[in-house]
Scaffold this motif. Sequence first.
Motif, PDB file in Angstrom:
ATOM      1  N   ALA A  77     -18.344 -33.181  20.686  1.00 31.25           N
ATOM      2  CA  ALA A  77     -17.690 -34.216  19.838  1.00 31.25           C
ATOM      3  C   ALA A  77     -16.302 -34.228  19.896  1.00 31.25           C
ATOM      4  CB  ALA A  77     -18.103 -34.010  18.211  1.00 31.25           C
ATOM      5  N   LEU A  78     -15.615 -35.295  19.701  1.00 30.48           N
ATOM      6  CA  LEU A  78     -14.179 -35.351  19.627  1.00 30.48           C
ATOM      7  C   LEU A  78     -13.731 -35.951  18.302  1.00 30.48           C
ATOM      8  CD1 LEU A  78     -13.658 -37.396  22.972  1.00 30.48           C
ATOM      9  CD2 LEU A  78     -13.324 -34.842  22.530  1.00 30.48           C
ATOM     10  N   VAL A  79     -13.204 -35.061  17.273  1.00 29.14           N
ATOM     11  CA  VAL A  79     -12.845 -35.209  16.044  1.00 29.14           C
ATOM     12  C   VAL A  79     -11.304 -35.543  15.841  1.00 29.14           C
ATOM     13  CG1 VAL A  79     -13.081 -34.193  13.880  1.00 29.14           C
ATOM     14  CG2 VAL A  79     -14.857 -33.839  15.358  1.00 29.14           C
ATOM     15  N   ALA A  80     -11.004 -36.460  15.176  1.00 33.78           N
ATOM     16  CA  ALA A  80      -9.678 -36.754  14.724  1.00 33.78           C
ATOM     17  C   ALA A  80      -9.411 -36.220  13.253  1.00 33.78           C
ATOM     18  CB  ALA A  80      -9.497 -38.136  14.633  1.00 33.78           C
ATOM     19  N   THR A  81      -8.517 -35.498  13.018  1.00 28.41           N
ATOM     20  CA  THR A  81      -8.042 -35.196  11.594  1.00 28.41           C
ATOM     21  C   THR A  81      -7.473 -36.315  10.877  1.00 28.41           C
ATOM     22  OG1 THR A  81      -5.692 -34.391  12.473  1.00 28.41           O
ATOM     23  CG2 THR A  81      -7.569 -32.806  12.024  1.00 28.41           C
ATOM     24  N   HIS A  82      -7.120 -37.401  11.703  1.00 28.37           N
ATOM     25  CA  HIS A  82      -6.381 -38.645  11.181  1.00 28.37           C
ATOM     26  C   HIS A  82      -6.088 -39.568  12.356  1.00 28.37           C
ATOM     27  CE1 HIS A  82      -2.678 -36.263  11.718  1.00 28.37           C
ATOM     28  NE2 HIS A  82      -1.866 -37.427  11.773  1.00 28.37           N
ATOM     29  N   TYR A  83      -5.718 -40.752  12.304  1.00 22.97           N
ATOM     30  CA  TYR A  83      -5.737 -42.011  13.220  1.00 22.97           C
ATOM     31  C   TYR A  83      -4.452 -41.872  13.825  1.00 22.97           C
ATOM     32  CZ  TYR A  83      -3.138 -45.457  10.975  1.00 22.97           C
ATOM     33  OH  TYR A  83      -2.014 -46.188  10.302  1.00 22.97           O
ATOM     34  N   GLY A 147      -4.153 -37.977   1.990  1.00 25.04           N
ATOM     35  CA  GLY A 147      -2.721 -37.825   1.593  1.00 25.04           C
ATOM     36  C   GLY A 147      -1.688 -38.440   2.739  1.00 25.04           C
ATOM     37  N   HIS A 148      -1.738 -37.529   3.795  1.00 24.48           N
ATOM     38  CA  HIS A 148      -1.034 -38.260   4.964  1.00 24.48           C
ATOM     39  C   HIS A 148      -1.589 -39.586   5.418  1.00 24.48           C
ATOM     40  CE1 HIS A 148       1.688 -37.780   8.346  1.00 24.48           C
ATOM     41  NE2 HIS A 148       0.695 -37.809   9.065  1.00 24.48           N
ATOM     42  N   THR A 149      -2.560 -39.444   5.325  1.00 24.01           N
ATOM     43  CA  THR A 149      -3.380 -40.919   5.644  1.00 24.01           C
ATOM     44  C   THR A 149      -4.610 -41.066   4.587  1.00 24.01           C
ATOM     45  OG1 THR A 149      -4.882 -40.274   7.349  1.00 24.01           O
ATOM     46  CG2 THR A 149      -2.979 -40.889   8.201  1.00 24.01           C
ATOM     47  N   HIS A 150      -5.100 -42.225   4.581  1.00 26.42           N
ATOM     48  CA  HIS A 150      -6.348 -42.279   3.511  1.00 26.42           C
ATOM     49  C   HIS A 150      -7.521 -41.558   4.134  1.00 26.42           C
ATOM     50  CE1 HIS A 150      -3.716 -44.987   1.128  1.00 26.42           C
ATOM     51  NE2 HIS A 150      -3.527 -45.804   2.250  1.00 26.42           N
ATOM     52  N   GLY A 151      -7.716 -41.575   5.460  1.00 32.41           N
ATOM     53  CA  GLY A 151      -9.073 -40.999   5.995  1.00 32.41           C
ATOM     54  C   GLY A 151      -8.489 -39.709   6.509  1.00 32.41           C
ATOM     55  N   HIS A 152      -7.521 -38.883   6.221  1.00 33.28           N
ATOM     56  CA  HIS A 152      -7.170 -37.511   6.696  1.00 33.28           C
ATOM     57  C   HIS A 152      -8.270 -36.579   6.119  1.00 33.28           C
ATOM     58  CE1 HIS A 152      -4.845 -33.812   7.430  1.00 33.28           C
ATOM     59  NE2 HIS A 152      -3.871 -34.643   8.057  1.00 33.28           N
ATOM     60  N   LEU A 169      -0.144 -29.546   6.809  1.00 36.86           N
ATOM     61  CA  LEU A 169       1.003 -28.451   6.870  1.00 36.86           C
ATOM     62  C   LEU A 169       1.539 -28.516   8.072  1.00 36.86           C
ATOM     63  CD1 LEU A 169      -1.619 -25.432   5.372  1.00 36.86           C
ATOM     64  CD2 LEU A 169       0.504 -26.920   4.182  1.00 36.86           C
ATOM     65  N   SER A 170       2.547 -27.827   8.429  1.00 40.24           N
ATOM     66  CA  SER A 170       3.282 -27.532   9.633  1.00 40.24           C
ATOM     67  C   SER A 170       3.500 -26.168   9.874  1.00 40.24           C
ATOM     68  CB  SER A 170       4.453 -28.529   9.675  1.00 40.24           C
ATOM     69  OG  SER A 170       5.283 -28.338  10.609  1.00 40.24           O
ATOM     70  N   GLY A 171       3.731 -25.921  11.207  1.00 42.33           N
ATOM     71  CA  GLY A 171       4.071 -24.539  11.638  1.00 42.33           C
ATOM     72  C   GLY A 171       5.574 -24.487  11.755  1.00 42.33           C
ATOM     73  N   LEU A 172       6.242 -25.779  11.624  1.00 45.28           N
ATOM     74  CA  LEU A 172       7.642 -26.074  12.187  1.00 45.28           C
ATOM     75  C   LEU A 172       8.545 -26.585  10.901  1.00 45.28           C
ATOM     76  CD1 LEU A 172       6.865 -27.803  15.499  1.00 45.28           C
ATOM     77  CD2 LEU A 172       7.729 -25.630  15.057  1.00 45.28           C
ATOM     78  N   GLY A 173       7.708 -26.605   9.797  1.00 46.61           N
ATOM     79  CA  GLY A 173       8.879 -26.876   8.657  1.00 46.61           C
ATOM     80  C   GLY A 173       8.228 -27.807   7.652  1.00 46.61           C
ATOM     81  N   THR A 174       8.200 -29.130   7.485  1.00 55.54           N
ATOM     82  CA  THR A 174       7.753 -29.917   6.599  1.00 55.54           C
ATOM     83  C   THR A 174       6.771 -31.183   7.267  1.00 55.54           C
ATOM     84  OG1 THR A 174       8.261 -31.131   4.633  1.00 55.54           O
ATOM     85  CG2 THR A 174       9.549 -31.516   6.332  1.00 55.54           C
ATOM     86  N   VAL A 175       6.378 -31.912   6.512  1.00 58.45           N
ATOM     87  CA  VAL A 175       5.552 -33.086   7.045  1.00 58.45           C
ATOM     88  C   VAL A 175       6.045 -34.372   6.258  1.00 58.45           C
ATOM     89  CG1 VAL A 175       3.417 -31.775   7.531  1.00 58.45           C
ATOM     90  CG2 VAL A 175       3.667 -32.961   5.282  1.00 58.45           C
ATOM     91  N   TRP A 176       5.785 -35.569   6.559  1.00 54.23           N
ATOM     92  CA  TRP A 176       6.025 -36.723   5.901  1.00 54.23           C
ATOM     93  C   TRP A 176       4.903 -37.579   5.139  1.00 54.23           C
ATOM     94  CZ3 TRP A 176       4.957 -41.721   7.345  1.00 54.23           C
ATOM     95  CH2 TRP A 176       4.226 -42.046   8.443  1.00 54.23           C
ATOM     96  N   ILE A 177       5.218 -38.069   4.303  1.00 51.61           N
ATOM     97  CA  ILE A 177       3.955 -38.669   3.638  1.00 51.61           C
ATOM     98  C   ILE A 177       4.562 -40.040   3.122  1.00 51.61           C
ATOM     99  CG2 ILE A 177       2.125 -38.566   1.505  1.00 51.61           C
ATOM    100  CD1 ILE A 177       2.018 -36.396   3.503  1.00 51.61           C
ATOM    101  N   GLY A 178       4.015 -41.278   3.526  1.00 54.68           N
ATOM    102  CA  GLY A 178       4.454 -42.483   3.072  1.00 54.68           C
ATOM    103  C   GLY A 178       3.772 -43.664   3.439  1.00 54.68           C
ATOM    104  N   PRO A 179       3.675 -44.720   2.417  1.00 52.97           N
ATOM    105  CA  PRO A 179       2.836 -45.584   2.558  1.00 52.97           C
ATOM    106  C   PRO A 179       2.864 -46.461   3.722  1.00 52.97           C
ATOM    107  CG  PRO A 179       4.570 -46.124   0.850  1.00 52.97           C
ATOM    108  CD  PRO A 179       4.784 -44.608   1.176  1.00 52.97           C
ATOM    109  N   PRO A 180       2.291 -47.487   4.198  1.00 50.04           N
ATOM    110  CA  PRO A 180       0.998 -47.779   3.702  1.00 50.04           C
ATOM    111  C   PRO A 180      -0.033 -46.796   3.585  1.00 50.04           C
ATOM    112  CG  PRO A 180       1.100 -48.881   5.429  1.00 50.04           C
ATOM    113  CD  PRO A 180       2.398 -48.176   5.449  1.00 50.04           C
ATOM    114  N   ASP A 181      -0.083 -45.625   4.781  1.00 52.40           N
ATOM    115  CA  ASP A 181      -0.884 -44.567   5.022  1.00 52.40           C
ATOM    116  C   ASP A 181      -1.068 -43.655   3.910  1.00 52.40           C
ATOM    117  OD1 ASP A 181      -1.522 -46.199   7.460  1.00 52.40           O
ATOM    118  OD2 ASP A 181      -0.500 -44.786   8.488  1.00 52.40           O
ATOM    119  N   GLY A 182       0.177 -43.186   3.599  1.00 54.52           N
ATOM    120  CA  GLY A 182       0.347 -41.844   2.519  1.00 54.52           C
ATOM    121  C   GLY A 182       0.241 -42.277   1.234  1.00 54.52           C
TER     122      GLY A 182
END
Length: 293
Positions: A77-83, A147-152, A169-182
């Motif tokens: 299987a190839l699994v996506a955490t988000h698109y 959160g990051h996307t609706h299907g995350h 989460l990130s091993g390099l600092g922060t992440v971004w969250i924003g509409p319309p996905d987040g």
Amino acid sequence: MDTSKALPMLPMSAHVVQVPIPAATLPPESETNTYLILDAHVGTREAVLVDAGSSNPLHLQRLLDLLSQLGIRHVKALVATHYHPDHVCGFPALQELLQAPIFVHEADLQGALQVFACSNVHSLTVYPLPDELSVGSISLKMRHAPGHTHGHIHVEIAADAVVLVGDHLSGLGTVWIGPPDGHMQTYYEALTSLMAGPWEVAGPGHGAPLMDVPQAAQTLLARRHTREEQILSLLQAGPQNRFWLTQAIYSATVLAQARGVAERTIQAHLQYLLENGRLRREYLPNTGFVYYL
């Protein structure tokens, strides 16, 4: 195989390997992590592959070389955490090479199909993500965590106390969250779930594995709340729109590299503050929506 050019790999546990691969992603990141989940005790040496952000043929060949090096004969299987493209644009070519089905959460399915439509592979097998998959005797829980996307999703490997968290989460600092996905509220819920979970190691979408999962989640939660307090403090002087707030909050470096993402993150914070009754807004013809206390 030219081992001098082999992809790096980092064993995270008995059954999980992290493989950073160069990808077209947002600064400061320059790689997206692919994860291999395998059961060494299965004669067929099968694996599940999570996320693939590069469609570069050289990178994909090196990934195939790594699978061979690990003795993996079957990727089931190839699994996506988000698109988002920096997590899935390698899937069409990998499916063609490996004959493995692609799984994406149904809430991200249309977005993924739009990304895949830009590839040179026109006959794809893409399925809605099941609740569970397995690799030999290892059970993998596919946890819907918007959160990051609706299907995350988070991929939970309970046998190893490992969770793969995509861009939450990130091993390099922060992440971004924003509409319309987040959506900030659901992102906070995802972080809270990670803080309460039994996880010893988290595999982020970018950067090194995180060895203190509750602390990593708490750090990002605190960072988001600090940003909200910045917004509320700035609005004490009077109404402003999201573009002014973005300019006031972010550094020139961030704005030069990722202004659009910064604006969307501010929009997500404003939406959260509106939903929780801490702000009001009004539409002005020449300004758009302005926000005030």
